[in-house]
Design a protein around this motif. Sequence first.
Motif, PDB file in Angstrom:
ATOM      1  N   PHE A   1      47.579  45.999  45.866  1.00  0.00           N
ATOM      2  CA  PHE A   1      47.036  44.853  45.126  1.00  0.00           C
ATOM      3  C   PHE A   1      45.695  45.154  44.464  1.00  0.00           C
ATOM      4  CE2 PHE A   1      44.731  40.839  44.577  1.00  0.00           C
ATOM      5  CZ  PHE A   1      45.659  40.156  43.801  1.00  0.00           C
ATOM      6  N   ALA A   2      44.849  45.925  45.113  1.00  0.00           N
ATOM      7  CA  ALA A   2      43.515  46.194  44.574  1.00  0.00           C
ATOM      8  C   ALA A   2      43.525  46.672  43.121  1.00  0.00           C
ATOM      9  CB  ALA A   2      42.785  47.202  45.462  1.00  0.00           C
ATOM     10  N   PRO A   3      44.458  47.566  42.726  1.00  0.00           N
ATOM     11  CA  PRO A   3      44.468  48.015  41.325  1.00  0.00           C
ATOM     12  C   PRO A   3      44.715  46.901  40.314  1.00  0.00           C
ATOM     13  CG  PRO A   3      45.715  49.533  42.706  1.00  0.00           C
ATOM     14  CD  PRO A   3      45.420  48.329  43.540  1.00  0.00           C
ATOM     15  N   ILE A   4      45.376  45.819  40.749  1.00  0.00           N
ATOM     16  CA  ILE A   4      45.629  44.695  39.843  1.00  0.00           C
ATOM     17  C   ILE A   4      44.308  44.052  39.439  1.00  0.00           C
ATOM     18  CG2 ILE A   4      46.687  42.415  39.620  1.00  0.00           C
ATOM     19  CD1 ILE A   4      48.856  43.339  41.558  1.00  0.00           C
ATOM     20  N   VAL A   5      43.474  43.764  40.438  1.00  0.00           N
ATOM     21  CA  VAL A   5      42.182  43.148  40.168  1.00  0.00           C
ATOM     22  C   VAL A   5      41.303  44.078  39.347  1.00  0.00           C
ATOM     23  CG1 VAL A   5      40.131  42.111  41.202  1.00  0.00           C
ATOM     24  CG2 VAL A   5      42.340  41.832  42.313  1.00  0.00           C
ATOM     25  N   GLU A   6      41.332  45.351  39.714  1.00  0.00           N
ATOM     26  CA  GLU A   6      40.500  46.332  39.017  1.00  0.00           C
ATOM     27  C   GLU A   6      40.908  46.469  37.553  1.00  0.00           C
ATOM     28  OE1 GLU A   6      41.037  49.800  41.378  1.00  0.00           O
ATOM     29  OE2 GLU A   6      39.924  49.001  43.101  1.00  0.00           O
ATOM     30  N   GLU A   7      42.209  46.502  37.294  1.00  0.00           N
ATOM     31  CA  GLU A   7      42.669  46.618  35.910  1.00  0.00           C
ATOM     32  C   GLU A   7      42.380  45.347  35.125  1.00  0.00           C
ATOM     33  OE1 GLU A   7      46.639  47.645  33.227  1.00  0.00           O
ATOM     34  OE2 GLU A   7      46.859  47.277  35.386  1.00  0.00           O
ATOM     35  N   ALA A   8      42.557  44.208  35.757  1.00  0.00           N
ATOM     36  CA  ALA A   8      42.285  42.944  35.072  1.00  0.00           C
ATOM     37  C   ALA A   8      40.818  42.864  34.663  1.00  0.00           C
ATOM     38  CB  ALA A   8      42.653  41.768  35.974  1.00  0.00           C
ATOM     39  N   GLU A   9      39.932  43.273  35.572  1.00  0.00           N
ATOM     40  CA  GLU A   9      38.506  43.271  35.224  1.00  0.00           C
ATOM     41  C   GLU A   9      38.222  44.249  34.086  1.00  0.00           C
ATOM     42  OE1 GLU A   9      34.096  44.455  36.961  1.00  0.00           O
ATOM     43  OE2 GLU A   9      35.682  43.903  38.387  1.00  0.00           O
ATOM     44  N   SER A  10      38.809  45.429  34.172  1.00  0.00           N
ATOM     45  CA  SER A  10      38.597  46.442  33.140  1.00  0.00           C
ATOM     46  C   SER A  10      39.073  45.956  31.773  1.00  0.00           C
ATOM     47  CB  SER A  10      39.330  47.730  33.527  1.00  0.00           C
ATOM     48  OG  SER A  10      39.185  48.712  32.524  1.00  0.00           O
ATOM     49  N   LEU A  11      40.226  45.296  31.741  1.00  0.00           N
ATOM     50  CA  LEU A  11      40.753  44.788  30.481  1.00  0.00           C
ATOM     51  C   LEU A  11      39.915  43.644  29.937  1.00  0.00           C
ATOM     52  CD1 LEU A  11      44.578  44.923  31.256  1.00  0.00           C
ATOM     53  CD2 LEU A  11      43.373  46.237  29.494  1.00  0.00           C
ATOM     54  N   MET A  12      39.424  42.774  30.821  1.00  0.00           N
ATOM     55  CA  MET A  12      38.528  41.711  30.386  1.00  0.00           C
ATOM     56  C   MET A  12      37.287  42.308  29.733  1.00  0.00           C
ATOM     57  SD  MET A  12      39.511  38.494  30.843  1.00  0.00           S
ATOM     58  CE  MET A  12      37.896  37.715  30.713  1.00  0.00           C
ATOM     59  N   ARG A  13      36.719  43.311  30.371  1.00  0.00           N
ATOM     60  CA  ARG A  13      35.521  43.963  29.822  1.00  0.00           C
ATOM     61  C   ARG A  13      35.811  44.599  28.464  1.00  0.00           C
ATOM     62  NH1 ARG A  13      31.197  44.325  33.063  1.00  0.00           N
ATOM     63  NH2 ARG A  13      31.478  43.935  35.301  1.00  0.00           N
ATOM     64  N   GLU A  14      36.951  45.265  28.358  1.00  0.00           N
ATOM     65  CA  GLU A  14      37.303  45.939  27.107  1.00  0.00           C
ATOM     66  C   GLU A  14      37.552  44.932  25.989  1.00  0.00           C
ATOM     67  OE1 GLU A  14      40.839  48.842  25.330  1.00  0.00           O
ATOM     68  OE2 GLU A  14      40.694  48.483  27.499  1.00  0.00           O
TER      69      GLU A  14
END
Length: 357
Positions: free
Chosen positions: A45-58
């Motif tokens: 699950f952790a990669p989901i949150v991490e990717e979502a944050e990364s995409l929001m930032r991008e």
Amino acid sequence: MRVYNFSAGPSMLPLEVLEEAQKEFLDFQGTGMSVTEISHRDKAFAPIVEEAESLMRELMNIPENYCVLFVQGGASQQFAAVPLNLMHTGKADYIVTGNFSKKAWQEGQIYGEARKVASSEDKNYTYIPDVDKIAFNDDSDYVHICSNNTIFGTRYVKFPETKKPLVCDMSSEILSREVDVTKFGVIYAGAQKNLAPAGVTIVIARKDLIENPLPICPTMLKWKTQADNGSLYNTPPCFSIYMANLVLRHLKKLGGIKEINKVNEYKAGLLYDFIDNSKLYTNGVEKKYRSIMNVPFVTGSKELDEKFVKEAKAAGLVSIKGHRLVGGMRASIYNAMPVEGVKALIEFMKKFEKENA
């Protein structure tokens, strides 16, 4: 058969995203479990949150000195979280341009001197006050606004320049148009309009502003608590975050916010142009401040409005009834609403007008 859902929220999601979620629903990435069953502590699950944050930032070009949080409680809970995290002197300024900014202001009054420095209530929230003429108070901890007003169909075309941190509820337009995040101290948004199913709320906050919440601030409302724990302090709304991540991927695939904004402007332009040239329908918002996300309109007859809503539903155009504070109809045409959906609505409106003129 899928319909065109014009609901103000929860709203429609991209078909491609729904199909991807369907494909993974019983077995998420080889875990043998649905994402709805996976623990938020599971390594899957952790990669989901991490990717979502990364995409929001991008996608929103969010600088590193801002945190991106995925929290619960909807935007309405942030009405309390904002003063509990920021109202250090007990004073804040609020611009009231609709139902939700009014609720935020009222909530702020519980915790201190929340001052209404401008309002468009005098004309039933059909415009946005001139931000260049507002006298903000030097002793305020922040200035609060709602950038797009879901019920009344208005939006800021220019954001106020403030000496104090600008706090913005962007629930009904986040990711629909480009904004300069550095102009804001805090941005928050319920995700159920443009981003995900109901359940998760996005908070984008400048890191220096989250360090000293008020002593009375509950642990769960402290932005610092969530920032220090990567939005995983307690069990988060896992499925909503997962869906948000899929939507963010989809938005990136489409070319990002700049490209989706072009589509949004086009969709809204089609609908407003038809309304403005119609003899039956009217939109009471000052043209300069018209929302491209939420388009309210009326026929001038309560009985005819009710008939419109009923017949529209039968034609596959659902959840188009206006809010009780405004009446009539409201077409919420968020990012996921295809151009074809807006064109279908216009064709129905033409037919209805011809039959009921």
